[in-house]
Design a protein around this motif. Structure first.
Motif, PDB file in Angstrom:
ATOM      1  N   TYR A   1       0.828  -1.197   0.000  1.00 13.87           N
ATOM      2  CA  TYR A   1       0.000   0.000   0.000  1.00 13.87           C
ATOM      3  C   TYR A   1       0.864   1.249   0.000  1.00 13.87           C
ATOM      4  O   TYR A   1       1.929   1.274   0.611  1.00 13.87           O
ATOM      5  N   ILE A   2       0.382   2.260  -0.689  1.00 15.28           N
ATOM      6  CA  ILE A   2       0.990   3.577  -0.606  1.00 15.28           C
ATOM      7  C   ILE A   2      -0.115   4.578  -0.300  1.00 15.28           C
ATOM      8  O   ILE A   2      -1.304   4.302  -0.507  1.00 15.28           O
ATOM      9  N   TYR A   3       0.280   5.758   0.206  1.00 13.81           N
ATOM     10  CA  TYR A   3      -0.665   6.714   0.777  1.00 13.81           C
ATOM     11  C   TYR A   3      -0.458   8.099   0.185  1.00 13.81           C
ATOM     12  O   TYR A   3       0.659   8.500  -0.132  1.00 13.81           O
ATOM     13  N   HIS A   4      -1.571   8.828   0.094  1.00 11.94           N
ATOM     14  CA  HIS A   4      -1.558  10.194  -0.422  1.00 11.94           C
ATOM     15  C   HIS A   4      -2.416  11.065   0.486  1.00 11.94           C
ATOM     16  O   HIS A   4      -3.603  10.778   0.688  1.00 11.94           O
ATOM     17  N   GLY A   5      -1.821  12.125   1.057  1.00 17.42           N
ATOM     18  CA  GLY A   5      -2.554  13.051   1.908  1.00 17.42           C
ATOM     19  C   GLY A   5      -3.182  14.153   1.078  1.00 17.42           C
ATOM     20  O   GLY A   5      -2.530  14.718   0.200  1.00 17.42           O
TER      21      GLY A   5
END
Length: 170
Positions: A11-15
């Motif tokens: 998983y990767i995340y974006h704020g």
């Protein structure tokens, strides 16, 4: 960096200030480390900080951490630039993106350390000639740097699959 390390991150995340089910290549309102595109990180904490920063900058109270599955198996099919740690090449690439008005590159995906505000102070010293690139790299290697991905092309965005968004309330 080897692909094996990237493959460990499911998983990767974006704020963001909003849920982003369909990432887009956007023109930023300021110069960023790796240029224009869609940024994400393997650090959920870093994404929360990015969302918090956007919330404060826009006088909001609500933001989101968007979660994506990243199909790292496909990264070898793209023109990619991967930095495992701060290097002279990385520093020059970040400086070019942040300071050269018409600088652009043709990579689909760029991966490497985040040059956040604390790190960028060291870049300022380097840019002014107060420290050498060797000193810059030595200093940066003492920091615990989080990573970031830049998806620079529409084609690169096809490696992402939206999973969910998590509310961040300040």
């Amino acid at each position: 960096m080897t692909l094996e390390k990237i493959k460990k991150h499911e998983y990767i995340y974006h704020g963001s200030l909003e849920t982003v089910e369909h990432p887009k290549i956007l023109q930023p309102n300021r110069k960023l480390d790796y240029g224009e595109g869609f940024y994400a990180t393997t650090s959920e904490t870093q994404a929360e900080e990015w969302a918090g920063r956007r919330i404060r900058e826009n006088n909001n109270t609500l933001g989101y951490v968007n979660v994506y599955e990243f199909d790292a198996e496909k990264i070898s099919k793209f023109k990619s630039l991967i930095f495992t740690e701060p290097t002279e090449e990385w520093a020059k690439f970040v400086m070019a993106n942040r300071t050269q008005k018409d600088f652009t590159h043709d990579y689909d995906i760029v991966y490497g350390p985040v040059a956040n505000d604390r790190v960028y102070f060291q870049f300022g010293l380097y840019e002014s000639g107060a420290i050498s690139v060797d000193t810059l790299i030595r200093e940066l290697k003492t920091y615990k740097l989080v990573d970031q991905y830049l998806f620079h092309t529409e084609k690169a965005l096809t490696t992402l699959h939206f999973v969910e968004s998590k509310k961040i309330i300040l």
